[in-house]
Design a protein around this motif. Structure first.
Motif, short mmCIF file in Angstrom:
data_model
loop_
_atom_site.label_atom_id
_atom_site.label_comp_id
_atom_site.label_asym_id
_atom_site.label_seq_id
_atom_site.Cartn_x
_atom_site.Cartn_y
_atom_site.Cartn_z
N PHE A 183 0.85 -1.19 0.00
CA PHE A 183 0.00 0.00 0.00
C PHE A 183 0.89 1.24 0.00
O PHE A 183 1.06 1.90 1.04
CB PHE A 183 -0.91 0.00 1.23
N PRO A 184 1.48 1.57 -1.14
CA PRO A 184 2.52 2.61 -1.21
C PRO A 184 2.08 3.98 -0.69
O PRO A 184 2.89 4.72 -0.15
CB PRO A 184 2.84 2.68 -2.71
N LEU A 239 -8.46 -7.83 -4.93
CA LEU A 239 -9.86 -7.44 -4.96
C LEU A 239 -10.64 -8.23 -6.01
O LEU A 239 -11.79 -8.61 -5.79
CB LEU A 239 -9.99 -5.94 -5.22
N GLN A 240 -10.01 -8.48 -7.15
CA GLN A 240 -10.66 -9.28 -8.18
C GLN A 240 -10.96 -10.69 -7.67
O GLN A 240 -12.02 -11.25 -7.95
CB GLN A 240 -9.78 -9.34 -9.42
N LYS A 241 -10.02 -11.27 -6.92
CA LYS A 241 -10.23 -12.61 -6.37
C LYS A 241 -11.38 -12.64 -5.38
O LYS A 241 -12.08 -13.65 -5.24
CB LYS A 241 -8.95 -13.11 -5.70
N LEU A 242 -11.59 -11.52 -4.69
CA LEU A 242 -12.69 -11.45 -3.73
C LEU A 242 -14.05 -11.31 -4.42
O LEU A 242 -15.08 -11.52 -3.79
CB LEU A 242 -12.50 -10.27 -2.78
N GLY A 243 -14.05 -10.96 -5.71
CA GLY A 243 -15.30 -10.75 -6.43
C GLY A 243 -15.64 -9.30 -6.64
O GLY A 243 -16.77 -8.95 -6.95
N PHE A 244 -14.63 -8.40 -6.48
CA PHE A 244 -14.83 -6.97 -6.73
C PHE A 244 -14.49 -6.66 -8.18
O PHE A 244 -13.68 -7.34 -8.82
CB PHE A 244 -13.91 -6.14 -5.83
N ASP A 252 -0.90 -3.01 -8.05
CA ASP A 252 -1.40 -4.09 -8.91
C ASP A 252 -1.74 -5.33 -8.09
O ASP A 252 -2.73 -6.01 -8.37
CB ASP A 252 -0.35 -4.44 -9.97
N ALA A 253 -0.92 -5.62 -7.09
CA ALA A 253 -1.17 -6.79 -6.24
C ALA A 253 -2.50 -6.64 -5.50
O ALA A 253 -3.26 -7.60 -5.38
CB ALA A 253 -0.03 -6.98 -5.25
#
Length: 212
Positions: A105-106, A191-196, A185-186
């Motif tokens: 989280f830069p 978030l995509q894996k969570l369904g977002f 990006d990570a």
């Protein structure tokens, strides 16, 4: 000295048990230990060492019990707790993990002391295993921009529990609408894996459960 197939099997089982103890993730530790202890149980039966078989059979069943409890019954093990601000503990947590936070989280640490920001602790019983943080935007949506879980618990699908299908964060924040932003990006892939999915507003919103 030439080893028999049974002896080789026993050494491999020992190696699995030993290797499991090197894992930082409690889920990986229990899965690998499950295979190792099950193999050792079989080895004990084969050579007639029944105390070895009984002990490792018990260890294998214990691993199955805790894996099932963690992965299929998260509400019985985990909870979300609002942290009052300012919080010495939250500041300590962020400072302790700051190097990894900077990678994942830069932008967060520069914004971590914003007055409108809220913090929530992810708990396993009484132990803090992660921290969530966010803020309310002008549309009355609670936007989560920080979702950090300590390494030992990253395979426990706590994201599904708090933000995804379980949606426990909404219960504890009181907000009916929860969204997220991605700082790397990570984080976007997570978030995509969570369904977002990402919307026109640049916010990520939950569309449906997916397998992590």
């Amino acid at each position: 000295m030439e080893l028999s197939a049974v002896e080789i099997f026993g050494y491999c089982a020992s190696a699995l048990v030993a290797y499991s103890l090197t894992q930082s993730s409690i889920i990986k530790l229990r899965w690998i230990n499950l295979f190792g202890s099950s193999s050792f149980c079989m080895y004990g039966i084969i050579i007639g060492a029944y105390p070895v078989a009984v002990l490792n059979g018990f260890i294998a069943m214990t691993n199955v019990y805790f894996l099932r409890k963690i992965l299929t019954q998260p509400k019985q093990n985990f909870s979300v707790l609002r942290a009052n601000q300012p919080s010495n503990y939250v500041n300590f947590f962020l400072d302790f993990h700051k190097e990894e936070i900077k990678q994942l989280f830069p932008s967060f640490l520069n914004q971590s002391q914003q007055t409108e920001r809220e913090y929530f602790l992810l708990m396993e019983n009484t132990e803090v295993v992660g921290v969530l943080s966010g803020y309310r935007n002008e549309d009355a949506v609670f936007v989560v921009d920080f979702d950090f879980v300590i390494p030992a618990y990253r395979d426990c699908k706590l994201g599904h529990f708090a933000l995804g299908k379980g949606n426990q964060l909404a219960k504890y924040t009181g907000y009916s609408r929860i969204a997220a932003t991605a700082d790397s990006d990570a984080h976007a892939q997570y978030l995509q894996k969570l369904g977002f999915s990402k919307k026109d507003t640049l916010l990520w919103t939950f569309d449906g459960a997916r397998e992590a």
